[in-house]
Design an enzyme around this catalytic site. Structure first.
Site, PDB file in Angstrom:
ATOM      1  N   GLY A  53       9.080  82.521  42.650  1.00  0.00           N
ATOM      2  CA  GLY A  53      10.373  83.078  43.022  1.00  0.00           C
ATOM      3  C   GLY A  53      11.002  82.399  44.220  1.00  0.00           C
ATOM      4  O   GLY A  53      11.579  83.058  45.085  1.00  0.00           O
ATOM      5  N   VAL A  54      10.879  81.068  44.295  1.00  0.00           N
ATOM      6  CA  VAL A  54      11.551  80.308  45.347  1.00  0.00           C
ATOM      7  C   VAL A  54      12.167  79.056  44.741  1.00  0.00           C
ATOM      8  O   VAL A  54      11.739  78.581  43.683  1.00  0.00           O
ATOM      9  CB  VAL A  54      10.575  79.873  46.474  1.00  0.00           C
ATOM     10  CG1 VAL A  54      10.030  81.067  47.217  1.00  0.00           C
ATOM     11  CG2 VAL A  54       9.453  78.995  45.933  1.00  0.00           C
ATOM     12  N   ASP A  75       5.507  70.069  27.315  1.00  0.00           N
ATOM     13  CA  ASP A  75       5.410  69.112  26.214  1.00  0.00           C
ATOM     14  C   ASP A  75       4.093  69.251  25.468  1.00  0.00           C
ATOM     15  O   ASP A  75       3.463  68.260  25.084  1.00  0.00           O
ATOM     16  CB  ASP A  75       5.598  67.674  26.692  1.00  0.00           C
ATOM     17  CG  ASP A  75       5.862  66.720  25.518  1.00  0.00           C
ATOM     18  OD1 ASP A  75       6.406  67.183  24.499  1.00  0.00           O
ATOM     19  OD2 ASP A  75       5.505  65.527  25.630  1.00  0.00           O
ATOM     20  N   GLY A  95       2.880  56.178  19.143  1.00  0.00           N
ATOM     21  CA  GLY A  95       1.880  56.765  18.262  1.00  0.00           C
ATOM     22  C   GLY A  95       0.701  57.372  18.999  1.00  0.00           C
ATOM     23  O   GLY A  95      -0.026  58.200  18.458  1.00  0.00           O
ATOM     24  N   ASN A  96       0.493  56.969  20.280  1.00  0.00           N
ATOM     25  CA  ASN A  96      -0.577  57.556  21.092  1.00  0.00           C
ATOM     26  C   ASN A  96      -0.237  58.968  21.561  1.00  0.00           C
ATOM     27  O   ASN A  96      -1.111  59.699  22.017  1.00  0.00           O
ATOM     28  CB  ASN A  96      -0.843  56.706  22.338  1.00  0.00           C
ATOM     29  CG  ASN A  96      -1.885  55.637  22.116  1.00  0.00           C
ATOM     30  OD1 ASN A  96      -1.595  54.441  22.221  1.00  0.00           O
ATOM     31  ND2 ASN A  96      -3.111  56.043  21.811  1.00  0.00           N
ATOM     32  N   SER A  97       1.025  59.338  21.463  1.00  0.00           N
ATOM     33  CA  SER A  97       1.459  60.624  21.988  1.00  0.00           C
ATOM     34  C   SER A  97       0.672  61.769  21.363  1.00  0.00           C
ATOM     35  O   SER A  97       0.562  61.878  20.151  1.00  0.00           O
ATOM     36  CB  SER A  97       2.941  60.827  21.689  1.00  0.00           C
ATOM     37  OG  SER A  97       3.399  62.008  22.289  1.00  0.00           O
ATOM     38  N   HIS A 107       6.879  67.079  21.544  1.00  0.00           N
ATOM     39  CA  HIS A 107       7.862  66.148  20.971  1.00  0.00           C
ATOM     40  C   HIS A 107       7.343  65.443  19.717  1.00  0.00           C
ATOM     41  O   HIS A 107       8.120  64.839  18.983  1.00  0.00           O
ATOM     42  CB  HIS A 107       8.336  65.128  22.019  1.00  0.00           C
ATOM     43  CG  HIS A 107       7.328  64.087  22.395  1.00  0.00           C
ATOM     44  ND1 HIS A 107       6.524  64.193  23.514  1.00  0.00           N
ATOM     45  CD2 HIS A 107       6.996  62.914  21.818  1.00  0.00           C
ATOM     46  CE1 HIS A 107       5.756  63.124  23.601  1.00  0.00           C
ATOM     47  NE2 HIS A 107       6.019  62.333  22.582  1.00  0.00           N
TER      48      HIS A 107
END
Length: 513
Positions: A314-315, A165, A256-258, A135
């Site tokens: 696949g469940v 992300d 801003g830490n992202s 993001h």
């Protein structure tokens, strides 16, 4: 004479060492283009040994000094009129707005002029690979990376993965400072950690805290995705590719830490900071980081394959707890209840069935969907995962070979549990015999999960509500919901049922497109 022998021996040793190093460098140069991130790091730290040791309980000086040069400031630019910028898409998505509030993205209508956003990133190889959040760079027209020594580079995106992300960038530079990769599996609740990044447009900033929890799922990635999600595991019965198994910390994290670093006291990267829990968009005590072991796999996929290679069990399943197990009449109060098994998938081939309760993954007890999500998220199609499950009160164990995207096409031909979940924002289970007797009903489905922001949640239909009919059609099994939705008139949904307090429910509201 002795001195002569010593001199010859010394020269021979020096010459031999030089040849070994030269040969090593030659091999390194020829193979470096095919190395994964972790292999590149082994080469780098073999040639550049780290001098950082554990800083103890209160002294973080060594770790901060080692990590800070390798955490970069990322500035993104989004075009003006006619550009599909983050600030001008007009999606109205509250989670997109949340990310902008948390981490400094552009706000409002910016069609008339370019806009900027800000985040952080972590250098993981000395030749310019940088990991950050998806993001932070999504839809950016230009990405600028600024180092602590004020050097600036334009970065290109190697790959982005909204499901985790994560994004991998590359700058044209060599000899860069590198943050050493750690092992997030070894992270312990209560250990000291540092968060390093560029919050609130400040220069590089270091904050300290502890690991508050592991395996946290907070719903951001699940709810921000518009497309139905299918895969190896998700909270609730919907099948999902979104993976949330965050490391929770109380180290201060702000806008801003992202994309910045979460490191241990040895200066090793254990997570990529991704989100905060806050009503205001500013630090309120809890931050969340993506485990580095998951990030390693995603980065290597981008380098080796150009895209993420994701394996699927696949469940579809839902988490169990004491309340849900009581509603369903189950003895087990933890694990994952299998709601359906995808035809042709790995679980089906291993003999798993609807109603099985998955209790362990690779011998480790499962307490939440995140326990399975992260493990499967670190594997690729063809890899195997060992699952233990309960059937008829007996524990069994099978080796499941993960399948790729081809198994997903099987579910597309008919309306699935996933699609119903995405349409109504709810999951269901059959009513018990005791509920039929208590409310004098012949059948119905119990709402076992009401997703925040989903249709049922928006109109106040709570978990525990019994749905007896939709659009005047009796509801006894999931397939009945499909038929009832098809019978909607004027795109309206008419619900009849019984609320958790025993009162009757009769509601009519528009069905979301």
């Amino acid at each position: 004479m002795n001195m002569k022998k010593i001199g010859i021996t010394l020269l021979t040793a020096i010459f031999g060492g030089a040849v070994a190093i030269g040969g090593y460098k030659l091999i390194e140069d020829k193979t470096s283009g095919k190395m994964g991130i972790e292999e590149k790091q082994k080469v780098f730290f073999t040639n550049n040994p780290s001098s950082v040791s554990s800083a103890g309980d209160v002294d973080f000086v060594q770790a901060a000094a080692a990590v800070t040069p390798g955490v970069v400031h990322i500035q993104t630019m989004y075009g003006g009129s006619g550009s599909r910028s983050r600030g001008s898409q007009g999606s109205g998505d509250p989670f997109e707005e949340m990310f902008r509030d948390f981490f400094g993205g552009p706000r409002g209508n910016t069609q008339s002029q370019p806009s900027r956003a800000s985040g952080s990133g972590v250098i993981v190889t000395d030749d310019g690979y940088i990991v950050t959040n998806n993001h932070v760079v999504e839809n950016a027209d230009k990405i600028e990376v600024i180092l602590t020594d004020n050097r600036s580079f334009e970065a290109k995106v190697i790959g982005r993965d909204p499901n985790t992300d994560l994004a991998l960038l590359k700058v044209a530079a060599t000899g860069l400072p590198v943050v050493k990769l750690g092992n997030s599996d070894n992270v312990q609740v209560g250990e000291w950690v540092l968060a390093v990044g560029y919050p609130l447009t400040l220069n590089t900033t270091v904050t300290a805290g502890i690991v508050s929890a592991k395996g946290r799922s907070i719903g951001i990635l699940n709810e921000q995705q518009a497309e139905p999600r299918r895969g190896g595991g998700t909270q609730g019965p919907a099948v999902s590719s979104a993976i949330e198994s965050f490391i929770q910390t109380d180290a201060a994290i702000n806008r801003g830490n992202s994309g910045g670093a979460l490191v241990n006291t040895r200066g090793e990267l254990i997570g990529i900071n991704a989100a905060i829990a806050s009503q205001t968009g500013y630090y309120a005590g809890y931050g969340f980081a993506i485990p580095v072991n998951l990030a390693k796999k995603i980065m290597d996929d981008f380098i080796k394959f150009g895209a993420v290679k994701r394996g699927f069990v696949g469940v579809t399943f839902q988490e169990l707890n004491a309340s849900i197990s009581k509603e369903l009449g189950l003895k087990e109060i933890s694990g994952l209840l299998v709601n359906s098994v995808v035809e042709g998938g790995g679980a089906a081939a291993a003999g798993m069935k609807k109603g099985d309760i998955i209790t362990k993954v690779d011998g480790k007890k499962i307490m939440s969907s995140a326990d399975l999500q992260e493990k499967v998220g670190r594997l690729r199609p063809g890899d195997k995962v060992q699952l233990s499950y309960l059937r008829d009160d007996k524990e069994r164990s099978v080796s499941v070979t993960l399948k790729g995207d081809e198994q997903l096409n099987v579910a597309k031909s008919t309306r699935s549990v996933t699609e119903i979940y995405n349409t109504l924002g709810a999951s269901f289970s059959p009513v018990t015999a005791a509920q039929k007797k208590q409310y004098s009903i012949n059948g119905g489905l119990v709402v076992t999960d009401s997703r925040r922001g989903g249709l049922f949640n928006s109109y106040g239909i709570e978990r525990g509500t019994i749905i007896t009919s939709i659009n005047e059609k009796p509801i006894n099994k999931i397939d009945d919901i499909d038929g009832a939705l098809s019978a909607s008139k004027n795109n309206m949904l008419r619900i009849n049922g019984i609320s958790p307090d025993g009162s009757r429910v009769m509601m009519t509201f528009p069905l979301a497109d």
